[in-house]
Scaffold this motif. Sequence first.
Motif, PDB file in Angstrom:
ATOM      1  N   VAL A   3      53.007   4.082 -89.804  1.00 17.44           N
ATOM      2  CA  VAL A   3      52.329   5.149 -89.067  1.00 17.44           C
ATOM      3  C   VAL A   3      50.824   4.888 -89.050  1.00 17.44           C
ATOM      4  O   VAL A   3      50.156   5.057 -88.017  1.00 17.44           O
ATOM      5  CB  VAL A   3      52.654   6.526 -89.678  1.00 17.44           C
ATOM      6  CG1 VAL A   3      51.788   7.612 -89.058  1.00 17.44           C
ATOM      7  CG2 VAL A   3      54.128   6.848 -89.486  1.00 17.44           C
ATOM      8  N   ALA A   4      50.284   4.459 -90.182  1.00 16.36           N
ATOM      9  CA  ALA A   4      48.852   4.144 -90.238  1.00 16.36           C
ATOM     10  C   ALA A   4      48.505   3.003 -89.279  1.00 16.36           C
ATOM     11  O   ALA A   4      47.432   2.990 -88.658  1.00 16.36           O
ATOM     12  CB  ALA A   4      48.445   3.779 -91.660  1.00 16.36           C
ATOM     13  N   ALA A   5      49.418   2.057 -89.147  1.00 13.52           N
ATOM     14  CA  ALA A   5      49.193   0.957 -88.212  1.00 13.52           C
ATOM     15  C   ALA A   5      49.143   1.464 -86.774  1.00 13.52           C
ATOM     16  O   ALA A   5      48.360   0.969 -85.951  1.00 13.52           O
ATOM     17  CB  ALA A   5      50.291  -0.095 -88.363  1.00 13.52           C
ATOM     18  N   ILE A   6      49.974   2.447 -86.464  1.00 12.05           N
ATOM     19  CA  ILE A   6      49.945   3.047 -85.126  1.00 12.05           C
ATOM     20  C   ILE A   6      48.613   3.753 -84.898  1.00 12.05           C
ATOM     21  O   ILE A   6      47.952   3.572 -83.870  1.00 12.05           O
ATOM     22  CB  ILE A   6      51.109   4.038 -84.961  1.00 12.05           C
ATOM     23  CG1 ILE A   6      52.446   3.296 -85.013  1.00 12.05           C
ATOM     24  CG2 ILE A   6      50.975   4.821 -83.655  1.00 12.05           C
ATOM     25  CD1 ILE A   6      53.654   4.208 -85.088  1.00 12.05           C
ATOM     26  N   VAL A   7      48.199   4.544 -85.875  1.00 11.12           N
ATOM     27  CA  VAL A   7      46.937   5.274 -85.758  1.00 11.12           C
ATOM     28  C   VAL A   7      45.776   4.308 -85.578  1.00 11.12           C
ATOM     29  O   VAL A   7      44.834   4.564 -84.795  1.00 11.12           O
ATOM     30  CB  VAL A   7      46.721   6.171 -86.988  1.00 11.12           C
ATOM     31  CG1 VAL A   7      45.328   6.799 -86.967  1.00 11.12           C
ATOM     32  CG2 VAL A   7      47.797   7.253 -87.055  1.00 11.12           C
ATOM     33  N   SER A   8      45.820   3.168 -86.245  1.00  9.44           N
ATOM     34  CA  SER A   8      44.712   2.205 -86.171  1.00  9.44           C
ATOM     35  C   SER A   8      44.516   1.637 -84.773  1.00  9.44           C
ATOM     36  O   SER A   8      43.430   1.146 -84.458  1.00  9.44           O
ATOM     37  CB  SER A   8      44.960   1.054 -87.157  1.00  9.44           C
ATOM     38  OG  SER A   8      45.973   0.169 -86.682  1.00  9.44           O
ATOM     39  N   GLN A   9      45.546   1.703 -83.944  1.00 13.02           N
ATOM     40  CA  GLN A   9      45.448   1.162 -82.584  1.00 13.02           C
ATOM     41  C   GLN A   9      45.024   2.211 -81.557  1.00 13.02           C
ATOM     42  O   GLN A   9      44.871   1.889 -80.375  1.00 13.02           O
ATOM     43  CB  GLN A   9      46.797   0.561 -82.178  1.00 13.02           C
ATOM     44  CG  GLN A   9      47.242  -0.606 -83.042  1.00 13.02           C
ATOM     45  CD  GLN A   9      46.236  -1.746 -83.039  1.00 13.02           C
ATOM     46  OE1 GLN A   9      45.839  -2.221 -81.984  1.00 13.02           O
ATOM     47  NE2 GLN A   9      45.828  -2.177 -84.228  1.00 13.02           N
TER      48      GLN A   9
END
Length: 331
Positions: A277-283
């Motif tokens: 989820v954090a990886a999604i937010v980072s984009q």
Amino acid sequence: MTHDPALVEWMLDTDPALRWQVQRDLVAEPEAVWRARRARVATEGYGARLLALQDSDGQWAGGAFFPRDFDFHGPEAAEGAGQPWTATTWSLNSLREWGADPGALLSGTAELLAANSRWEYNGAPYWEGEVDCCINGYTLANGAWLGADVAGIAQWFVDHQLDDGGWNCEWVEGSTRSSFLSTLNSLKGILAYETTLAAEGITTPAALTEARHRGEEYLLERRLLYRASTGEVVAPWVTRFAYPWRAFYNALKAVDYFRDAALADGSPPDARLADAVAAIVSQRQPDGRWRQARRNPGRVWFEVDVDAGEPSPWLTFVALRALDWWGDVRP
């Protein structure tokens, strides 16, 4: 969750294939409203265009997984060229994922495919499936959607699950370790099959549900991102989001699956999704949108999303839907 009205309007100003999903999952429109929009997938835009390309024998492009004219030794088969995305399996995937009514296809499509379509790998009848996990996952989902008897493919997944809990399309070459992509595509097919049976009041065989949960555990143990052996990110492509999904793995596609699975099972999200989820937010871009990372190479009937580098309504929708779900019920 409330979203920027301008952002929502941007996503709504799209093809019916996306618009009805935005209405249902982000805007919470009344069911009658989004169902009316969904019905237009078969008569307008991408869905209507793809339906018009179906051959009289039930196929698209004259082939099961590859077009009839595909040269397995030519330029399209070269590394990096990208396989064509026009044949029957890919066309069915798109129509199903866009929410098209299966009744909009040629009458008796399931029977036409049983009679006329054969897998390029071994010549087996279409609804018997293949040896490739990803292909079988697509076929399981598409068969359930069209009302074909694909119980044999469902059992295939139980019989071919690897010891570590996942699947690998290279098992036929001797691989005994599962793959992120093969496992995710297998899970997506199994879940689609289970939810179709459930909607018809049919109980899924316990062994298949158990196999799905074991497969989910394979990805969750790796937090959807990391190698079990080294703890390193499996590859740079896990945060390179592109729509259509095609045959590629990324964190957004994986989290979207786990949202669907949790809703189907009536369970909360697993805490091990947090890094993905954090990886999604980072984009997420400063304007609140997600950008298309790449155009997946290969022949297509027509493009359904933006060029690489541009803000993508499809990716933005899927990302916001996933974050809404996570934000509402995260552990």
